[in-house]
Design a protein around this motif. Structure first.
Motif, short mmCIF file in Angstrom:
data_model
loop_
_atom_site.label_atom_id
_atom_site.label_comp_id
_atom_site.label_asym_id
_atom_site.label_seq_id
_atom_site.Cartn_x
_atom_site.Cartn_y
_atom_site.Cartn_z
N LYS A 182 -11.95 44.53 31.40
CA LYS A 182 -11.73 45.78 31.85
C LYS A 182 -13.01 46.89 31.47
O LYS A 182 -13.24 46.77 30.56
CB LYS A 182 -10.50 46.22 31.26
N GLU A 210 -10.73 45.64 36.79
CA GLU A 210 -9.84 44.87 35.80
C GLU A 210 -9.72 43.40 36.51
O GLU A 210 -9.56 43.39 37.57
CB GLU A 210 -8.53 45.53 35.62
N CYS A 241 -6.97 34.23 39.67
CA CYS A 241 -8.02 35.15 39.20
C CYS A 241 -7.89 36.22 40.18
O CYS A 241 -7.82 36.03 41.36
CB CYS A 241 -9.45 34.55 39.05
N ILE A 288 -3.83 34.96 36.06
CA ILE A 288 -2.43 34.77 36.68
C ILE A 288 -1.80 33.42 36.46
O ILE A 288 -2.43 32.70 36.91
CB ILE A 288 -2.29 35.37 38.03
N PHE A 337 -7.95 39.92 36.11
CA PHE A 337 -6.80 39.26 35.25
C PHE A 337 -6.90 37.69 35.53
O PHE A 337 -7.36 37.34 36.84
CB PHE A 337 -5.64 39.77 36.19
N TYR A 385 0.34 36.84 32.92
CA TYR A 385 -0.94 37.45 33.32
C TYR A 385 -1.55 37.69 32.17
O TYR A 385 -1.00 38.20 31.04
CB TYR A 385 -0.96 38.42 34.48
N LYS A 386 -3.04 38.07 32.23
CA LYS A 386 -3.93 38.23 31.02
C LYS A 386 -4.94 38.93 31.57
O LYS A 386 -5.64 38.25 32.36
CB LYS A 386 -4.32 37.14 30.16
N ILE A 387 -5.15 40.29 31.33
CA ILE A 387 -6.48 41.09 31.50
C ILE A 387 -7.50 40.10 30.61
O ILE A 387 -7.60 40.19 29.52
CB ILE A 387 -6.18 42.32 31.13
#
Length: 70
Positions: A20, A25, A49, A29, A27, A15-17
């Motif tokens: 934020k 937040e 998402c 995925i 993400f 996953y990547k943020i």
């Protein structure tokens, strides 16, 4: 996912943020993702998402809006 001993935990291969701020937040995925917590069943995230909303509450003692970690 939160700062308590009774926290939600997300498990995913990747996953990547993306974004934020103080109350959300976002993400992205990859792969099958699941959220674990002791007070409910395992939740499967069915989208690539995911937006996590951080509940906020007013503290009458400090007179500040604070993130709620419960």
């Amino acid at each position: 996912m939160e700062k308590t001993g009774n926290q939600h935990t997300m498990k995913a291969p990747g996953y990547k943020i993306m974004e934020k701020d103080g109350s959300t937040e976002t993400f992205t995925i990859s792969g099958d993702a699941f959220i674990f917590h002791g007070e409910h069943k395992i939740l499967r995230i069915e989208s690539d998402c995911f937006v996590k909303y951080i509940q906020q509450e007013y503290n009458p003692i400090t007179k500040l809006i604070e993130n709620a970690y419960d």
